[in-house]
Design a protein around this motif. Structure first.
Motif, PDB file in Angstrom:
ATOM      1  N   HIS A 140       0.740  -1.247   0.078  1.00 21.20           N
ATOM      2  CA  HIS A 140      -0.040   0.195   0.041  1.00 21.20           C
ATOM      3  C   HIS A 140       0.601   1.458  -0.074  1.00 21.20           C
ATOM      4  O   HIS A 140       0.265   2.366  -0.285  1.00 21.20           O
ATOM      5  N   GLY A 141       2.084   1.023   0.435  1.00 20.64           N
ATOM      6  CA  GLY A 141       3.053   2.557   0.431  1.00 20.64           C
ATOM      7  C   GLY A 141       2.847   2.850   1.929  1.00 20.64           C
ATOM      8  O   GLY A 141       2.702   2.317   2.863  1.00 20.64           O
ATOM      9  N   SER A 142       3.246   4.344   1.988  1.00 25.93           N
ATOM     10  CA  SER A 142       3.368   4.830   3.166  1.00 25.93           C
ATOM     11  C   SER A 142       2.010   5.300   4.137  1.00 25.93           C
ATOM     12  O   SER A 142       2.019   5.576   5.346  1.00 25.93           O
ATOM     13  N   VAL A 143       0.880   5.067   3.382  1.00 26.83           N
ATOM     14  CA  VAL A 143      -0.467   5.327   3.947  1.00 26.83           C
ATOM     15  C   VAL A 143      -1.214   4.284   3.439  1.00 26.83           C
ATOM     16  O   VAL A 143      -1.596   4.172   2.235  1.00 26.83           O
ATOM     17  N   ALA A 144      -1.772   3.534   4.323  1.00 31.09           N
ATOM     18  CA  ALA A 144      -2.481   2.176   3.969  1.00 31.09           C
ATOM     19  C   ALA A 144      -3.821   2.067   4.630  1.00 31.09           C
ATOM     20  O   ALA A 144      -4.141   2.767   5.737  1.00 31.09           O
ATOM     21  N   PRO A 145      -4.944   1.738   3.754  1.00 29.11           N
ATOM     22  CA  PRO A 145      -6.475   1.363   4.348  1.00 29.11           C
ATOM     23  C   PRO A 145      -6.240   0.378   5.262  1.00 29.11           C
ATOM     24  O   PRO A 145      -5.666  -0.644   5.005  1.00 29.11           O
ATOM     25  N   VAL A 146      -7.104   0.540   6.376  1.00 32.60           N
ATOM     26  CA  VAL A 146      -7.001  -0.362   7.414  1.00 32.60           C
ATOM     27  C   VAL A 146      -8.580  -0.410   7.794  1.00 32.60           C
ATOM     28  O   VAL A 146      -9.402   0.289   7.697  1.00 32.60           O
ATOM     29  N   GLY A 195       0.253  10.606   0.587  1.00 29.95           N
ATOM     30  CA  GLY A 195       1.074   9.379   0.503  1.00 29.95           C
ATOM     31  C   GLY A 195       0.703   8.502  -0.408  1.00 29.95           C
ATOM     32  O   GLY A 195       0.676   7.171  -0.452  1.00 29.95           O
ATOM     33  N   GLY A 196       0.169   8.806  -1.731  1.00 28.12           N
ATOM     34  CA  GLY A 196      -0.095   8.076  -2.630  1.00 28.12           C
ATOM     35  C   GLY A 196      -1.855   7.775  -2.584  1.00 28.12           C
ATOM     36  O   GLY A 196      -2.215   6.976  -3.511  1.00 28.12           O
ATOM     37  N   LEU A 233      -3.981   4.138   8.158  1.00 25.74           N
ATOM     38  CA  LEU A 233      -2.570   4.000   8.684  1.00 25.74           C
ATOM     39  C   LEU A 233      -1.520   4.498   8.096  1.00 25.74           C
ATOM     40  O   LEU A 233      -1.126   4.132   7.002  1.00 25.74           O
ATOM     41  N   VAL A 234      -0.902   5.518   8.848  1.00 26.83           N
ATOM     42  CA  VAL A 234       0.279   6.478   8.267  1.00 26.83           C
ATOM     43  C   VAL A 234       1.637   5.619   8.865  1.00 26.83           C
ATOM     44  O   VAL A 234       1.709   5.901  10.170  1.00 26.83           O
ATOM     45  N   ILE A 235       2.495   5.183   8.113  1.00 23.10           N
ATOM     46  CA  ILE A 235       3.367   4.382   8.481  1.00 23.10           C
ATOM     47  C   ILE A 235       4.729   5.089   7.864  1.00 23.10           C
ATOM     48  O   ILE A 235       6.067   4.522   8.018  1.00 23.10           O
TER      49      ILE A 235
END
Length: 407
Positions: A28-34, A296-297, A44-46
């Motif tokens: 998902h990249g640096s920002v992911a759906p959770v 984050g894309g 979720l911002v990682i």
């Protein structure tokens, strides 16, 4: 095909979150759906850089939960409800002028703590807790020590009796695990703080709560209770996890073995490494998008919730590809969050004194302490929010008690 959202639950947040965050980043990249409990969507911002933007742009990424676009879908008994807080937010959720006022009151109350007195509180309670187990030859340093020490110290700073502090510890742990009985734990904490505020309004003392009351201005009773809960919550389980995670690291890594034989020079280094590698609060709610944006894309809609993925951001390979760089004095981690809603500096100082003193006392009192099980048998708490052990069983040569018996 678009990858499916990641459930923010399951054993992998216990067993190997670092590997899980790597997989989430690849998909998902640096920002992911959770998906939160009950299939509630969030992001979720990682990413390390994205986390800086999330915590430093309160206009775009607002802390006010009223903005959340999912409230109509949230049942009244939703287990995570107390973590999100729709109404009467604490200083952690207050915004604009209100936010600047309320953290100032909290910071002033904590900054007035006498650090000599604080150190004495920590040493006294650490010695008492050590006395309870030192003659046995074995102990669980989580249940018998780490999960009791911070709340006993905060109870003293609040002016609470010891037995009230022990009850609060149980309730806070239940609440922060976010399981089915989370609401019950929250209600106990809130009722306790409400009663305490009523007593301090009737009769002030020299404690944190009385200082908040003295500077309250136009803050309502409910707002003060929310802030008391926020302080207690932020100082208890995260600090307990910091103690437990650091002791685990020092008991399992040869490079920290010197501290187990009376040396203290590596305690701060181990504490700092834990804040990077085993962040005591690995994820935390939340920010809410004030408008549609690309971040984050991902396309973020107005009102979407964004979770702060502290441990994922700390492990961002674009920032720290070499894990060895985490040792030493590098403190650019997100363990205390960041920006205007980050942990107040005075609270960080209190936590650092508490953790370092607590670790030094237990290592002094149990000088030949060692794990009672293989390191791989240690288990982590079942929570996507907190990162801490369920138990840390140890053995040691029995030693005599040195302090007065536990009350």
């Amino acid at each position: 095909m678009t990858p499916a959202p990641v459930p923010l639950s399951g054993a992998r947040f216990q067993t190997d979150p670092a590997a899980l965050y790597r997989e989430i980043r690849r998909e998902h990249g640096s920002v992911a759906p959770v998906l939160l409990d009950g299939g509630v969507p969030a992001w979720l911002v990682i990413g390390y850089r994205e986390m800086h933007q999330l915590t430093n742009d309160p206009v775009l990424f607002n802390r006010d939960p009223v903005l959340w676009n999912q409230w109509e879908n949230i049942p009244r008994d939703w287990p995570l409800g107390p973590l999100i807080r729709h109404r009467t937010p604490s200083a952690l959720a207050a915004v604009s002028e209100e936010h600047r006022k309320r953290p100032t009151v909290i910071s002033n109350a904590l900054a007035a703590v006498d650090f000599f007195e604080l150190h004495d509180h920590v040493e006294r309670y650490a010695d008492e807790l050590s006395d309870a187990v030192c003659g046995l030859g074995s102990a669980d340093l989580i249940a018998d020590y780490a999960m009791l020490l911070p709340v006993r110290v905060m109870a003293a700073l609040y002016g609470l009796a010891d037995e009230q502090g022990r009850d609060l510890a149980v309730a806070l742990n239940v609440w922060m695990d976010g399981q089915a009985d989370a609401l019950e734990g929250y209600v106990h904490v809130r009722n306790s703080m409400t009663d305490l505020l009523e007593r301090r309004m009737a009769r002030k003392s020299d404690d944190v709560v009385s200082r908040i009351v003295a500077e309250r201005g136009d803050l309502s009773d409910e707002e003060i209770v929310d802030d008391l809960i926020a302080i207690l919550n932020g100082s208890h389980q995260p600090t307990a996890n910091w103690i437990g995670n650091t002791l685990r690291l020092m008991l399992t890594e040869d490079r920290f073995a010197a501290s187990l034989f009376g040396g203290r020079s590596s305690v701060p280094e181990a504490m700092n490494e834990v804040l990077w590698e085993e962040t005591p609060v690995q994820n935390m709610p939340a920010r809410f998008a004030a408008r549609d944006t690309h971040f984050g894309g991902q396309h973020i809609h107005a009102g979407d919730m964004l979770l702060l993925g502290f441990q994922g951001a700390n492990h961002d390979p674009q920032i720290l590809p070499e894990r060895s760089t985490l040792t030493g004095g590098n403190r650019a981690h997100f363990a205390f969050s960041h920006g205007e809603h980050g942990c107040p500096f005075s609270a960080r100082e209190i936590a650092e004194v508490l953790v370092r003193t607590g670790i030094e006392v237990i290592l002094d009192r149990l000088p030949d302490v060692d794990l009672a099980v293989a390191a791989e048998e240690l288990k982590w708490r079942p929570s996507p929010w907190m990162r801490g052990l369920t138990a840390l069983p140890v053995r040691f040569t029995p030693t005599p008690a040195v302090a007065s018996p536990l009350s």
